[in-house]
Motif scaffolding. Structure first.
Motif, short mmCIF file in Angstrom:
data_model
loop_
_atom_site.label_atom_id
_atom_site.label_comp_id
_atom_site.label_asym_id
_atom_site.label_seq_id
_atom_site.Cartn_x
_atom_site.Cartn_y
_atom_site.Cartn_z
N LYS A 102 -4.00 -3.77 -14.81
CA LYS A 102 -5.31 -3.83 -15.44
C LYS A 102 -6.17 -2.74 -14.82
CE LYS A 102 -9.37 -6.78 -15.73
NZ LYS A 102 -10.02 -7.94 -15.14
N ASP A 103 -6.83 -1.96 -15.67
CA ASP A 103 -7.71 -0.89 -15.22
C ASP A 103 -9.12 -1.18 -15.67
OD1 ASP A 103 -5.42 0.49 -14.33
OD2 ASP A 103 -5.14 1.39 -16.29
N SER A 104 -10.07 -0.89 -14.81
CA SER A 104 -11.48 -1.08 -15.15
C SER A 104 -12.31 -0.15 -14.28
CB SER A 104 -11.90 -2.53 -14.94
OG SER A 104 -11.74 -2.92 -13.59
N GLY A 105 -13.59 -0.23 -14.43
CA GLY A 105 -14.49 0.57 -13.62
C GLY A 105 -15.71 -0.24 -13.24
N LEU A 106 -16.27 0.08 -12.09
CA LEU A 106 -17.49 -0.56 -11.62
C LEU A 106 -18.51 0.53 -11.32
CD1 LEU A 106 -15.97 -3.10 -9.05
CD2 LEU A 106 -16.90 -3.64 -11.30
N THR A 107 -19.72 0.35 -11.79
CA THR A 107 -20.75 1.34 -11.49
C THR A 107 -21.12 1.23 -10.01
OG1 THR A 107 -22.58 -0.15 -12.00
CG2 THR A 107 -21.68 1.17 -13.84
N VAL B 285 0.84 -1.20 0.00
CA VAL B 285 0.00 0.00 0.00
C VAL B 285 0.88 1.25 0.00
CG1 VAL B 285 -1.60 1.35 1.43
CG2 VAL B 285 -2.06 -1.06 0.97
N LYS B 286 1.93 1.24 0.78
CA LYS B 286 2.86 2.38 0.81
C LYS B 286 3.54 2.54 -0.56
CE LYS B 286 6.92 4.22 3.07
NZ LYS B 286 8.16 3.88 3.73
N LEU B 287 4.00 1.44 -1.14
CA LEU B 287 4.66 1.48 -2.45
C LEU B 287 3.71 2.04 -3.51
CD1 LEU B 287 7.00 0.76 -4.42
CD2 LEU B 287 5.97 -1.52 -4.60
N VAL B 288 2.48 1.52 -3.56
CA VAL B 288 1.51 1.98 -4.55
C VAL B 288 1.20 3.46 -4.35
CG1 VAL B 288 -0.88 1.72 -5.34
CG2 VAL B 288 0.56 -0.30 -5.02
N GLY B 289 1.04 3.86 -3.11
CA GLY B 289 0.80 5.28 -2.82
C GLY B 289 1.93 6.16 -3.33
N TYR C 110 -13.25 3.61 -10.02
CA TYR C 110 -12.11 3.16 -10.81
C TYR C 110 -11.45 1.99 -10.07
CZ TYR C 110 -7.67 3.54 -13.34
OH TYR C 110 -6.55 3.30 -14.10
N VAL C 111 -11.17 0.93 -10.79
CA VAL C 111 -10.52 -0.24 -10.21
C VAL C 111 -9.19 -0.45 -10.93
CG1 VAL C 111 -10.68 -2.70 -9.68
CG2 VAL C 111 -12.75 -1.29 -9.69
N GLU C 112 -8.14 -0.45 -10.17
CA GLU C 112 -6.80 -0.64 -10.72
C GLU C 112 -6.21 -1.88 -10.05
OE1 GLU C 112 -3.76 2.69 -11.77
OE2 GLU C 112 -3.55 2.23 -9.64
N THR C 113 -5.80 -2.84 -10.86
CA THR C 113 -5.22 -4.07 -10.35
C THR C 113 -3.79 -4.18 -10.85
OG1 THR C 113 -7.41 -5.08 -10.42
CG2 THR C 113 -5.53 -6.56 -10.16
N TRP C 114 -2.88 -4.23 -9.90
CA TRP C 114 -1.46 -4.35 -10.23
C TRP C 114 -0.94 -5.69 -9.73
CZ3 TRP C 114 1.48 0.77 -8.66
CH2 TRP C 114 0.95 1.84 -9.39
N THR D 41 13.49 -15.27 -1.92
CA THR D 41 13.90 -13.86 -1.97
C THR D 41 12.89 -12.96 -2.67
OG1 THR D 41 15.13 -14.25 -4.01
CG2 THR D 41 16.37 -14.42 -1.92
N SER D 42 11.70 -13.49 -3.00
CA SER D 42 10.75 -12.64 -3.71
C SER D 42 9.30 -12.98 -3.39
CB SER D 42 10.98 -12.73 -5.23
OG SER D 42 10.59 -13.99 -5.71
N LEU D 43 8.46 -12.03 -3.66
CA LEU D 43 7.01 -12.20 -3.55
C LEU D 43 6.37 -11.64 -4.80
CD1 LEU D 43 6.42 -10.73 0.03
CD2 LEU D 43 6.45 -13.15 -0.59
N VAL D 44 5.31 -12.26 -5.24
CA VAL D 44 4.47 -11.68 -6.27
C VAL D 44 3.13 -11.42 -5.58
CG1 VAL D 44 3.30 -12.00 -8.48
CG2 VAL D 44 5.64 -12.85 -8.17
N VAL D 45 2.68 -10.18 -5.70
CA VAL D 45 1.44 -9.78 -5.04
C VAL D 45 0.50 -9.16 -6.06
CG1 VAL D 45 2.54 -9.39 -2.81
CG2 VAL D 45 2.34 -7.50 -4.41
#
Length: 171
Positions: free
Chosen positions: A101-106, A16-20, A70-74, A42-46
């Motif tokens: 991936k970017d999308s939107g939800l009503t 969350v800090k990184l994305v911010g 707006y929905v953003e998925t990284w 030595t790694s994580l994929v999130v």
């Protein structure tokens, strides 16, 4: 995958800090989820999913909100120089964007929780919403409710009833 107590929360906070920082805190995140989908020594994929209110002009008349959340998925790979640093989630890591991936939800989409709707409307100041609706439509009795998502209508009607006269009617 089994993680030590508190590890997933620490990963969530780190991502969350990184994305911010990467987004320069420009948009208002209503919620962020972080899921660890792969781990090595030595790694994580999130996967980080953010549901946000985008700053800027609105497309719902007079209320300051867009018609979609707006929905953003990284998908992000975090890599540390050693196993110990990965386990400690040290600040000495490199990151790589694997997928975005970017999308939107009503607002009426069931994937938008009632809590998320509540959080969004709590950011609005009721007297301003009432004034803006009256200014836009000319009178509280002339508000075109079909322009607004059903889940936002009770809030808008309440704003008018409390701060803009009694012309608000149920849609």
């Amino acid at each position: 995958m089994t993680f030590r107590p508190g590890y997933e929360t620490a990963v969530h906070n780190l991502v969350v800090k990184l994305v911010g920082e990467l987004t320069l805190y420009q948009d208002t995140a209503l919620s962020r989820t972080v899921e660890i989908v792969e781990q090595t020594e030595t790694s994580l994929v999130v996967i980080c999913e953010s549901k946000m209110l985008l700053d800027g002009s609105d497309d719902l008349p007079a209320i300051g909100l867009k018609s979609e959340v707006y929905v953003e998925t990284w998908t992000i790979r975090l890599t540390w120089p050693s196993r110990d640093e990965c386990e400690a989630l040290s600040q000495d890591f490199e990151w790589e964007m694997v997928q975005q991936k970017d999308s939107g939800l009503t607002w009426d989409d069931p994937a938008i929780s009632d809590d998320l709707v509540q959080e969004a409307i709590e950011r609005l100041w009721e007297p301003d919403v009432a004034d803006n609706l009256i200014e836009w439509f000319g009178d509280s009795s002339k508000v075109q409710w079909d322009l607004y998502p059903a889940r936002l209508r009770p809030f808008l009607q309440s704003c008018l009833e409390k701060h803009g006269g009694t012309g608000a009617t149920n849609a």
